[in-house]
Design a protein around this motif. Sequence first.
Motif, short mmCIF file in Angstrom:
data_model
loop_
_atom_site.label_atom_id
_atom_site.label_comp_id
_atom_site.label_asym_id
_atom_site.label_seq_id
_atom_site.Cartn_x
_atom_site.Cartn_y
_atom_site.Cartn_z
N TRP A 11 0.85 -1.42 0.17
CA TRP A 11 -0.01 -0.03 0.08
C TRP A 11 0.87 1.28 -0.01
O TRP A 11 2.04 1.18 0.79
CB TRP A 11 -0.67 0.05 1.19
CG TRP A 11 -2.03 -1.05 1.37
CD1 TRP A 11 -2.07 -2.10 2.23
CD2 TRP A 11 -2.94 -1.44 0.35
NE1 TRP A 11 -3.01 -2.70 1.87
CE2 TRP A 11 -3.59 -2.25 0.85
CE3 TRP A 11 -3.35 -0.64 -0.77
CZ2 TRP A 11 -4.75 -3.19 0.09
CZ3 TRP A 11 -4.60 -1.12 -1.38
CH2 TRP A 11 -5.16 -2.16 -1.02
N LYS A 13 0.56 5.72 0.17
CA LYS A 13 -0.24 6.95 0.50
C LYS A 13 -0.90 7.43 -0.42
O LYS A 13 -0.65 7.50 -1.67
CB LYS A 13 0.58 7.89 1.24
CG LYS A 13 -0.08 9.15 2.00
CD LYS A 13 0.78 10.34 2.33
CE LYS A 13 0.09 11.44 2.98
NZ LYS A 13 1.03 12.49 3.39
N ASP A 14 -2.29 7.64 -0.11
CA ASP A 14 -3.18 8.17 -0.98
C ASP A 14 -3.24 7.23 -2.50
O ASP A 14 -3.37 7.73 -3.53
CB ASP A 14 -2.90 9.56 -1.53
CG ASP A 14 -3.02 10.62 -0.31
OD1 ASP A 14 -4.11 10.33 0.46
OD2 ASP A 14 -2.09 11.67 -0.28
N GLU A 15 -3.49 6.09 -2.12
CA GLU A 15 -3.27 4.86 -3.37
C GLU A 15 -4.64 5.23 -4.41
O GLU A 15 -4.42 5.27 -5.58
CB GLU A 15 -3.33 3.68 -2.73
CG GLU A 15 -3.35 2.78 -3.96
CD GLU A 15 -2.37 1.42 -3.62
OE1 GLU A 15 -2.38 0.54 -4.61
OE2 GLU A 15 -1.56 1.41 -2.47
N LEU A 16 -5.80 5.75 -3.87
CA LEU A 16 -6.86 5.86 -4.69
C LEU A 16 -6.53 7.16 -5.77
O LEU A 16 -7.11 7.12 -6.74
CB LEU A 16 -8.22 5.89 -3.90
CG LEU A 16 -9.41 5.89 -4.74
CD1 LEU A 16 -9.60 4.59 -5.16
CD2 LEU A 16 -10.56 6.13 -3.73
N LEU A 17 -6.23 8.17 -4.90
CA LEU A 17 -5.74 9.21 -5.89
C LEU A 17 -4.67 8.99 -7.04
O LEU A 17 -4.96 9.43 -7.84
CB LEU A 17 -5.17 10.45 -4.76
CG LEU A 17 -4.57 11.64 -5.56
CD1 LEU A 17 -5.76 12.27 -5.94
CD2 LEU A 17 -3.70 12.57 -4.37
N LEU A 18 -3.91 7.99 -6.63
CA LEU A 18 -3.04 7.74 -7.79
C LEU A 18 -3.64 7.19 -8.70
O LEU A 18 -3.34 7.49 -9.84
CB LEU A 18 -1.82 6.87 -7.23
CG LEU A 18 -0.79 6.23 -8.11
CD1 LEU A 18 -0.24 7.24 -8.95
CD2 LEU A 18 -0.02 4.96 -7.48
N SER A 48 -13.84 1.53 -1.75
CA SER A 48 -13.60 2.95 -1.90
C SER A 48 -13.53 3.43 -3.47
O SER A 48 -13.50 4.50 -3.72
CB SER A 48 -12.48 3.42 -1.00
OG SER A 48 -11.33 2.91 -1.52
N ASN A 180 5.28 6.94 0.04
CA ASN A 180 5.01 7.98 -0.65
C ASN A 180 5.61 8.08 -1.98
O ASN A 180 6.61 7.78 -2.51
CB ASN A 180 5.58 9.13 -0.15
CG ASN A 180 5.12 9.38 1.37
OD1 ASN A 180 3.87 9.89 1.71
ND2 ASN A 180 5.88 9.11 2.49
N TYR A 183 6.12 12.36 -7.26
CA TYR A 183 5.59 12.83 -8.54
C TYR A 183 6.20 13.65 -9.47
O TYR A 183 6.02 13.52 -10.81
CB TYR A 183 4.37 13.51 -8.55
CG TYR A 183 3.17 12.66 -7.99
CD1 TYR A 183 2.27 12.02 -8.74
CD2 TYR A 183 2.65 12.56 -6.35
CE1 TYR A 183 1.12 11.02 -8.42
CE2 TYR A 183 1.75 11.97 -5.95
CZ TYR A 183 0.77 11.07 -6.88
OH TYR A 183 -0.21 10.16 -6.59
#
Length: 200
Positions: A11, A13-18, A48, A180, A183
């Motif tokens: 997992w 951080k902010d995997e869904l955002l990715l 989610s 993390n 980007y």
Amino acid sequence: MKITVITPPYWIKDELLLYGILLDRGIDFIRIRKPTHTASEMNSFLKSIPKSWYPKVIVHQPKLDISSYPSMGVHRTDTHPVIKESCGIRSTTMHHLEELPHTSEYDQVLVSPIFDSISKEGYKSKWKRDMLSFTNEKKETDWIALGGISPTRLDQVSEMGFNHAAIMGYLWQDAIHNGNIHYDLLNPRLDTLNQSKNEI
């Protein structure tokens, strides 16, 4: 050329955002592969995911009942070959030509490793071009080249008869630290990937 991205095995951080960024940037499919995580953990995360993404998501989790997520795809291996539940894309992996007869029930088949792996040291390709004639002969299956794929190799992938490639090591190598995403490293790689795939 279609592009699938396989997630990191842990997992972040902010995997869904990715995932949203990947889909917005032109990635065609996302394969969620978390081999050390339980079906319960996966279920919590899958709840989610927006339903509009389901057709673009394939889950690599052999013990997870995917029927709660209609139109989401499911990947099975030779140790968990039966897909009983209702789902979207049905997927498996082929590592040897001898496995070809067992792929007919699947919509997508990952053919691996086409090149020496970027992320798995010592994972060498065993595929020769003359072994890949099935990519042109069996058009009903979506054959996906996996292993050592980078933008500079998409031309070769196309010449082998593939119109779909899966990316893993090229995107994630050195771009994730302590869960993390960096980007500043990932975004230029996505730009290069999109440019290359659109030129095929």
